[in-house]
Enzyme design. Structure first.
Site, PDB file in Angstrom:
ATOM      1  CG  ASP A 138     190.677 -81.977 -28.731  1.00 52.42           C
ATOM      2  OD1 ASP A 138     189.890 -81.401 -29.525  1.00 52.42           O
ATOM      3  OD2 ASP A 138     190.403 -82.158 -27.538  1.00 52.42           O
ATOM      4  CG  HIS A 139     187.970 -81.752 -34.369  1.00 49.99           C
ATOM      5  ND1 HIS A 139     187.376 -82.654 -33.538  1.00 49.99           N
ATOM      6  CD2 HIS A 139     186.985 -80.909 -34.748  1.00 49.99           C
ATOM      7  CE1 HIS A 139     186.082 -82.355 -33.424  1.00 49.99           C
ATOM      8  NE2 HIS A 139     185.820 -81.297 -34.150  1.00 49.99           N
TER       9      HIS A 139
ATOM     10  CG  HIS B 206     186.237 -81.691 -28.387  1.00 52.19           C
ATOM     11  ND1 HIS B 206     187.409 -82.103 -28.975  1.00 52.19           N
ATOM     12  CD2 HIS B 206     185.255 -82.403 -28.979  1.00 52.19           C
ATOM     13  CE1 HIS B 206     187.134 -83.032 -29.883  1.00 52.19           C
ATOM     14  NE2 HIS B 206     185.834 -83.239 -29.899  1.00 52.19           N
TER      15      HIS B 206
HETATM   16  C1  BG6 Z   1     183.565 -85.093 -31.996  1.00 44.98           C
HETATM   17  C2  BG6 Z   1     182.513 -85.822 -31.224  1.00 44.98           C
HETATM   18  O1  BG6 Z   1     184.811 -85.220 -31.380  1.00 44.98           O
HETATM   19  O2  BG6 Z   1     183.223 -83.712 -32.057  1.00 44.98           O
HETATM   20  C3  BG6 Z   1     181.142 -85.626 -31.856  1.00 44.98           C
HETATM   21  O3  BG6 Z   1     182.829 -87.204 -31.192  1.00 44.98           O
HETATM   22  C4  BG6 Z   1     180.838 -84.167 -32.043  1.00 44.98           C
HETATM   23  O4  BG6 Z   1     180.130 -86.256 -31.085  1.00 44.98           O
HETATM   24  C5  BG6 Z   1     182.000 -83.447 -32.732  1.00 44.98           C
HETATM   25  O5  BG6 Z   1     179.669 -84.069 -32.830  1.00 44.98           O
HETATM   26  C6  BG6 Z   1     181.792 -81.944 -32.719  1.00 44.98           C
HETATM   27  O6  BG6 Z   1     182.767 -81.347 -33.515  1.00 44.98           O
HETATM   28  P1  BG6 Z   1     182.479 -79.958 -34.268  1.00 44.98           P
HETATM   29  O7  BG6 Z   1     183.779 -79.607 -34.901  1.00 44.98           O
HETATM   30  O8  BG6 Z   1     181.368 -80.226 -35.240  1.00 44.98           O
HETATM   31  O9  BG6 Z   1     182.063 -78.998 -33.196  1.00 44.98           O
END
Ligand code: BG6
Length: 493
Positions: free
Chosen positions: A179-180, A242
């Protein structure tokens, strides 16, 4: 100040979906940046795998183009890119057919004792098949790990199918469910803030906190991802992973150590304490929205339906919800969550709203006393802000004003803020599972999410329209204002 890099042993890093969007936008640029930082030993190999018939050279050319397109000009240099290309190799494989696997396996067997990571950046329906082939070809050794990208299923059953299939070949401590958001600097800083300072933890409970808000706002639309997104929607795409992870890190008890088992045990307790939202409560505590045409940053943009295909859709691109954590620390402290696409700005933050002072000694002429707020900004301008009441300077009696104590990390530390994937990829190589999700966490998250979707279906809860460039449907404002609270706006201090 310079950032430190921890050396790692030589490794093979295999990317299934090696020419896909994630590899081009995130994985290859992150590996490149780690290479520039001197963290990738020279013998290491980064091996792209995909259905496209490419030679090593063609893959290297594509990778170089991706680096150039997705990295700021000041970090991309031709010299560094040429050096990085030497680490890149390619295998042309259709994972659903047997051709090419033997050659692929032979290439990996040539370095049998190396740390070997398989990053599955493909459609999740292929995860089980890929794991099976890796097992059959004896490629899964002790120093092996597999990384699973989201979406990990679309509900509890499909998540279980994936986890069962991968679990037949890899043990749980070899599975890195990414989960980044957990790799974002400020998210990790939340741990430091809570557990490396004595200031906050004694106040971090229902006696002193009125409520918590978590906003993850994006100004982008779905773009070219409509095919996936229209089946997912914001609840599954953002909240299930997230936002819930942010709730866990904000709400969990202090783990005994910053170690995978201890941290994940505490997060799981929060997931299990989330009060279920079901058919009976879903309309009162959730709001769905879908963007219509409007303007973002002064530019006219189409609505969701026109962006995906022009066909009617009841997929939500915005969700707001109120969730409660039924445990001693948080009883009676609502967590308000909202996330959406085509909102006015890219802005993600966690706002801890403390209770107001029990009594004002200053009288009406001093003005109202606002509650203290701790604002943890995830992006952009990562940092932490604490709003305090002070006396307005100068003569004229006692008048109170709210001022922010502001720490923007980029100003405080003169280092580049690393991308979340840089940190997480190196954690995979090092075998550190702390910032990855364990199977029981994913299951608990789906167990909480599935009844919300089911409730929406049974009650025919359709998304409210909102104009692109606004903060979502008015119903989401009503959701929090019904409780006598308001969403935090950044210019409030
Ligand atoms: C991803 C989603 O996990 O996270 C996307 O699938 C979203 O829809 C993205 O745009 C948002 O990540 P960040 O790091 O740009 O906030």
């Amino acid at each position: 100040m310079t950032s430190q890099t921890i050396p790692v042993e030589p490794f093979d890093f295999v990317i299934f979906g090696g020419t896909g969007d994630l590899a081009r936008r995130k994985l290859l640029p992150s590996l490149f940046l780690r290479d520039c930082a001197g963290q990738i030993p020279a013998e290491s190999r980064i091996i792209g795998v995909s259905r496209e018939a490419l030679s090593d050279i063609e893959f290297r050319e594509k990778a170089a183009a991706a680096l150039k397109a997705h990295l700021p000009a000041k970090v991309f240099t031709k010299e560094a890119s040429d050096k990085f290309q030497e680490r890149l190799y390619y295998h042309h494989l259709d994972v659903l057919t047997p051709d090419g696997w033997e050659e692929f396996a032979a290439a990996l067997h040539a370095a049998p004792s190396r740390i070997r990571s398989f990053y599955l950046a493909t459609a999740p329906r292929l995860f089980g098949e890929i794991a099976k082939m890796l097992g059959q070809l004896n490629l899964v050794c002790d120093g092996c790990r597999v990384v699973l990208e989201k979406p990990l299923g679309s509900d509890l059953d499909t998540a279980n199918e994936i986890n069962d299939a991968v679990g037949k070949v890899f043990s749980e401590d070899q599975i890195f469910r990414i989960d980044h958001y957990l790799g974002k600097e400020t998210v990790q800083n939340l741990m430091a803030l809570r557990f490396a300072n004595t200031l906050f933890e004694p106040l971090w409970n229902s006696a002193h906190i009125d409520h918590v808000q978590i906003t993850v706002a994006e100004s982008i639309g779905v773009g070219t991802r409509g095919g996936y997104y229209d089946h997912a929607g914001a609840l599954r795409d953002m909240v299930q992973n997230h936002l819930i992870q942010l709730v866990c890190l904000t709400a969990m008890e202090p783990p005994s150590e910053f170690e995978a088992g201890a941290v994940r045990d505490e997060k799981l307790k929060i997931l299990r304490a989330l009060r279920p939202i079901d058919e009976a409560s879903v309309e009162a505590v959730t709001v769905r929205g879908q963007y219509k045409s409007g303007a973002v940053d002064g530019k006219a943009v189409p609505g969701y339906v026109d962006e995906i295909s022009g066909e009617e859709s009841s997929t939500e691109t915005f969700v707001a919800l109120k969730c409660e954590i039924d445990n001693w620390r948080w009883a009676g402290v609502p967590y308000y969550l909202r996330t959406g696409k085509r909102l006015p700005a890219r802005a993600s933050e966690i706002v801890i709203s403390f209770k107001t002072v029990p009594h004002s000694i200053f009288g009406n002429s001093a003005g109202p006393i606002a509650a203290n707020r701790l604002i943890i900004r995830l992006q952009p301008d990562e940092g932490v802000k604490l709003s305090l009441m002070i006396k307005e300077p100068g003569p004229g009696g006692m008048r109170l004003v709210e001022v922010p104590l502001d720490m923007t990390f980029a100003e405080t530390f003169d280092v580049r803020q690393p991308d979340a994937y840089e940190r997480l990829i190196m954690d995979v190589v090092r075998g550190n599972l702390t910032l990855f999700m364990r199977r029981d966490e994913v299951e608990a998250a789906w167990r909480w999410i599935d009844p919300i979707r089911a409730g929406w279906e049974t009650r025919s809860v359709k998304p409210h329209g909102y104009a692109a460039g606004t903060w979502g449907p008015t119903a989401s404002i009503a959701l929090i204002e019904r409780d006598g609270r308001t969403w935090h706006e950044d210019d409030e201090g």
